[in-house]
Design a protein around this motif. Structure first.
Motif, PDB file in Angstrom:
ATOM      1  N   ALA A   1      38.261  50.457  96.004  1.00  0.00           N
ATOM      2  CA  ALA A   1      39.620  50.751  95.540  1.00  0.00           C
ATOM      3  C   ALA A   1      40.610  49.718  96.070  1.00  0.00           C
ATOM      4  O   ALA A   1      41.481  49.232  95.332  1.00  0.00           O
ATOM      5  N   ALA A   2      40.481  49.359  97.342  1.00  0.00           N
ATOM      6  CA  ALA A   2      41.377  48.358  97.931  1.00  0.00           C
ATOM      7  C   ALA A   2      41.219  47.018  97.226  1.00  0.00           C
ATOM      8  O   ALA A   2      42.210  46.306  96.991  1.00  0.00           O
ATOM      9  N   SER A   3      39.993  46.663  96.866  1.00  0.00           N
ATOM     10  CA  SER A   3      39.747  45.415  96.147  1.00  0.00           C
ATOM     11  C   SER A   3      40.394  45.455  94.768  1.00  0.00           C
ATOM     12  O   SER A   3      40.969  44.460  94.313  1.00  0.00           O
ATOM     13  N   CYS A   4      40.304  46.598  94.095  1.00  0.00           N
ATOM     14  CA  CYS A   4      40.925  46.738  92.779  1.00  0.00           C
ATOM     15  C   CYS A   4      42.432  46.538  92.858  1.00  0.00           C
ATOM     16  O   CYS A   4      43.025  45.817  92.042  1.00  0.00           O
ATOM     17  N   TYR A   5      43.052  47.153  93.846  1.00  0.00           N
ATOM     18  CA  TYR A   5      44.501  47.006  94.006  1.00  0.00           C
ATOM     19  C   TYR A   5      44.874  45.570  94.373  1.00  0.00           C
ATOM     20  O   TYR A   5      45.887  45.036  93.899  1.00  0.00           O
ATOM     21  N   SER A   6      44.084  44.929  95.223  1.00  0.00           N
ATOM     22  CA  SER A   6      44.363  43.559  95.619  1.00  0.00           C
ATOM     23  C   SER A   6      44.295  42.617  94.422  1.00  0.00           C
ATOM     24  O   SER A   6      45.162  41.752  94.231  1.00  0.00           O
TER      25      SER A   6
ATOM     26  N   ILE B   1      24.872  47.946  75.717  1.00  0.00           N
ATOM     27  CA  ILE B   1      25.148  49.090  76.588  1.00  0.00           C
ATOM     28  C   ILE B   1      26.495  48.863  77.260  1.00  0.00           C
ATOM     29  O   ILE B   1      26.788  47.774  77.756  1.00  0.00           O
ATOM     30  N   SER B   2      27.316  49.892  77.261  1.00  0.00           N
ATOM     31  CA  SER B   2      28.599  49.868  77.948  1.00  0.00           C
ATOM     32  C   SER B   2      28.641  51.014  78.947  1.00  0.00           C
ATOM     33  O   SER B   2      27.824  51.936  78.879  1.00  0.00           O
ATOM     34  N   GLY B   3      29.592  50.965  79.847  1.00  0.00           N
ATOM     35  CA  GLY B   3      29.690  52.053  80.808  1.00  0.00           C
ATOM     36  C   GLY B   3      30.856  51.892  81.748  1.00  0.00           C
ATOM     37  O   GLY B   3      31.645  50.947  81.655  1.00  0.00           O
ATOM     38  N   THR B   4      30.938  52.838  82.674  1.00  0.00           N
ATOM     39  CA  THR B   4      32.017  52.873  83.653  1.00  0.00           C
ATOM     40  C   THR B   4      31.487  53.458  84.955  1.00  0.00           C
ATOM     41  O   THR B   4      30.668  54.385  84.936  1.00  0.00           O
ATOM     42  N   THR B   5      31.952  52.915  86.064  1.00  0.00           N
ATOM     43  CA  THR B   5      31.743  53.564  87.350  1.00  0.00           C
ATOM     44  C   THR B   5      33.114  53.916  87.910  1.00  0.00           C
ATOM     45  O   THR B   5      34.090  53.213  87.669  1.00  0.00           O
ATOM     46  N   TYR B   6      33.183  55.016  88.647  1.00  0.00           N
ATOM     47  CA  TYR B   6      34.462  55.643  88.974  1.00  0.00           C
ATOM     48  C   TYR B   6      34.800  55.432  90.448  1.00  0.00           C
ATOM     49  O   TYR B   6      33.980  55.701  91.324  1.00  0.00           O
ATOM     50  N   VAL B   7      36.027  54.957  90.685  1.00  0.00           N
ATOM     51  CA  VAL B   7      36.445  54.521  92.015  1.00  0.00           C
ATOM     52  C   VAL B   7      37.419  55.521  92.647  1.00  0.00           C
ATOM     53  O   VAL B   7      37.283  55.879  93.814  1.00  0.00           O
TER      54      VAL B   7
ATOM     55  N   GLU C   1      49.311  63.029  89.188  1.00  0.00           N
ATOM     56  CA  GLU C   1      50.389  62.184  89.686  1.00  0.00           C
ATOM     57  C   GLU C   1      49.852  60.858  90.228  1.00  0.00           C
ATOM     58  O   GLU C   1      50.561  59.851  90.226  1.00  0.00           O
ATOM     59  N   ASP C   2      48.620  60.866  90.690  1.00  0.00           N
ATOM     60  CA  ASP C   2      48.040  59.664  91.284  1.00  0.00           C
ATOM     61  C   ASP C   2      47.277  58.844  90.239  1.00  0.00           C
ATOM     62  O   ASP C   2      46.892  59.344  89.177  1.00  0.00           O
ATOM     63  N   GLU C   3      47.049  57.588  90.578  1.00  0.00           N
ATOM     64  CA  GLU C   3      46.364  56.685  89.656  1.00  0.00           C
ATOM     65  C   GLU C   3      44.861  56.951  89.623  1.00  0.00           C
ATOM     66  O   GLU C   3      44.248  57.306  90.630  1.00  0.00           O
ATOM     67  N   ARG C   4      44.310  56.763  88.460  1.00  0.00           N
ATOM     68  CA  ARG C   4      42.868  56.903  88.197  1.00  0.00           C
ATOM     69  C   ARG C   4      42.304  55.487  88.132  1.00  0.00           C
ATOM     70  O   ARG C   4      42.776  54.669  87.345  1.00  0.00           O
ATOM     71  N   ILE C   5      41.284  55.186  88.939  1.00  0.00           N
ATOM     72  CA  ILE C   5      40.731  53.834  88.969  1.00  0.00           C
ATOM     73  C   ILE C   5      39.257  53.868  88.575  1.00  0.00           C
ATOM     74  O   ILE C   5      38.481  54.688  89.087  1.00  0.00           O
TER      75      ILE C   5
END
Length: 207
Positions: free
Chosen positions: A30-35, A124-130, A193-197
């Protein structure tokens, strides 16, 4: 006795990212995503120009696994998940293999949505949840035959999942979902209220 056979399955793969390889620290990811979001001026400009809610690196960064070691760890785990899913799908890849084509960050604020779409040039597509705050959006999948059901009645509320026209899946932090790229999907409005990453990705077939 009548026989009913369910034809033309729509598989969805749901696992923990850590099922293949060492666990990826969600807080560090998550910190890497925000950075990255903070430093990615091109991505910020694209989001603003396109009216995209929050932030995505989809149109700006294509080399995250080479920029941050934690994304390389994510890629290594995803490679194994995708290989397992491809085997379950009975894909005949011949001498080829499925390789990561794109991997991007999504930061969805309160009120943000990702409208329905497919990934037509991938396999193939996908998502991983942070980060998945309480009350945030599930991901919504659409029956790919829906456009051909103009005269069909709706399904009952207690219909089995494989007969539903829309299916909602609420993953947890650390989960990974995989599907064939033709499957239409969307993220309804984030009511938290909070962000979804999340981190999404596409795999292509290289022969």
């Amino acid at each position: 006795m009548p026989k009913i056979t369910n034809l033309f399955a729509t598989p969805l793969y749901h696992a923990r990212l850590s099922d293949h390889g060492p666990a990826v620290d969600a807080d560090e990811l998550a910190a890497s995503c925000y950075s990255i979001a903070e430093d990615d001026e091109a991505g910020q400009e694209w989001c603003e120009a396109e009216g995209y809610p929050g932030y995505t690196s989809y149109a700006s960064l294509s080399d995250l696994p080479w920029r941050f070691p934690i994304f390389e760890a994510v890629k290594k785990a995803l490679d194994k998940h995708v290989a397992a899913f491809a085997k379950e799908l009975a894909f005949d890849l011949g001498e080829g293999k499925l390789v990561l084509e794109d991997l991007w960050i999504n930061i969805l604020p309160e009120g943000g949505i990702h409208t329905a779409h497919i990934h037509p040039h991938s396999v193939i597509s996908g998502t991983t949840y942070v980060v998945m705050p309480d009350g945030t959006s599930a991901i919504k999948f659409e029956d790919p035959r829906l456009q051909m059901m103009m005269a069909a009645p709706t399904r009952t509320k207690d219909a089995p999942e494989y007969l539903k026209q829309f299916v909602y899946v609420a993953p947890a932090v650390g989960d990974v979902l995989l599907w064939e790229s033709w499957l239409r999907h969307e993220v309804p409005m984030n009511m938290a209220e909070d962000e979804r990453i999340s981190v999404s990705f596409n795999y292509k077939w290289e022969s």
